[in-house]
Scaffold this active site. Sequence first.
Site, short mmCIF file in Angstrom:
data_model
loop_
_atom_site.label_atom_id
_atom_site.label_comp_id
_atom_site.label_asym_id
_atom_site.label_seq_id
_atom_site.Cartn_x
_atom_site.Cartn_y
_atom_site.Cartn_z
CG HIS A 89 -18.48 7.21 -25.63
ND1 HIS A 89 -18.62 7.88 -26.82
CD2 HIS A 89 -19.72 7.19 -25.06
CE1 HIS A 89 -19.88 8.25 -26.98
NE2 HIS A 89 -20.57 7.84 -25.93
CG ASP A 99 -28.81 -8.36 -42.54
OD1 ASP A 99 -28.33 -9.41 -42.08
OD2 ASP A 99 -29.52 -8.34 -43.57
#
Length: 455
Positions: free
Chosen positions: A164, A380
């Site tokens: 992170h 996608d």
Amino acid sequence: MACPSTIVPLTVVRHEAELVVPAKSTPKEIKQLSDIDDQEGLRFQVPVIMFYKKSPSMEGKDPVRVIREALAKTLVFYYPFAGRLFEASNRKLMVDCSGQGVLFIEADANVGLHHDMLQPPSPYLDQLLYNVPGSDGIIGCPLLLIQVTRFVCGGFVFALRLNHTMCDAAGLFQFLSTISEFARGEPNAPSVTPVWEREVFNARNPPRITCPHHEFEEVRDTSMAMDNNNLIQRSFFFGDEELIALRKQLPPCLRNCSKFEVITACLWRCRTIALEVDPDKIVRVSCLVTARVVKKGLCIPLGFYGNTLVYPAALSTSEMLCRKPLRYAVELVQSAKGQMSEEYVRSVTDLMAIKGRPLYTVAGNYIVSDTTRAGFDKIDFGWGNPVYGGVAGAISLISFYVAFKNSKGEDGIVVPICLPPPVMERFQHELHKMTQLGGVEDSYVIKPTKIQSML
């Protein structure tokens, strides 16, 4: 009412983990993380998972090969991800842009995708995102671990573990979007050029703390500490009915509050009751907020993919939070979010430099992060958008809010939470009572609703 998920038996066969390196030569240099990036509270690994159905238009194409090749091309532009972190003086984090690569695992599952697999916390996370031994440290380890698992139905799962300190949800979305553009063969990829410029979030000279920061107050109170080795995780779904039920408990002037505010107020209150905190103890809820919401002053460049997170806190005595109506907690959450400004962000950054990057307050604290608009459900790779895309679960005292469509087809927000087993049962009971409006002073009678609990 509790509705445990069906656990479908799953066997995953993994290939040996490999290192994917940039497709072309990249600069060998040292880059410094910002004073926001390397704060102690971001030194952990966060898992993200995305489930994809079979797509007839992609017949004959292997998602593992497509994504592996796209990843290598993406790392040419995001080459710091292929490096390793090290600590300089005063524990300052730096990236050695060595081009060593990110960990990548190819795998195959023995079943087809099932809706119950989608619900965070994923009961199959250890299989769909294998923890390669020695890979999960912050220093000297790969900054990304990616596993792509094919399913017999023709669908697949893309799972990722991120250090992170390298970026927040917006930065990760930008990185994943570039992978998806290369995977789809977009001619102008990347559509957004990545920008490092971490100095935007470095301390001023001289640094100065100009705002109160209750989220970093040192609290040495073992009575409010939780044993991280004795936690279970469940998730709770908030759809239209649940939100209507909660808003009905608020006065008209607050019923237009955000979903985040009313859900956070509800969870904070129920969690505090369930933990049975002494009435005079101070409890907190810290709201992870991106500095990108500050429209003026910070000058965050387009394409910046570093961390922009701060977490202003709301405070209350346990007694006040548990006894007062829900509006009390909502107003405290709103007040905490209202602290956000350029000066507040600068003050946090300077606090990191002055106090040596302290960890956020742990005792009596609950941290929440709204990732419902992070965009992970819009990545996608050529197979369409995922049927689920988001953080894979809660982490200790941190809950992530994730957009989710339940098995009934209802859109809502699912919130995973970690608690000790007996506390979890009390929490679930209190949450159920709140949506049933039992014993709430300023509530109105409405149709009873359910909270869907997912193991």
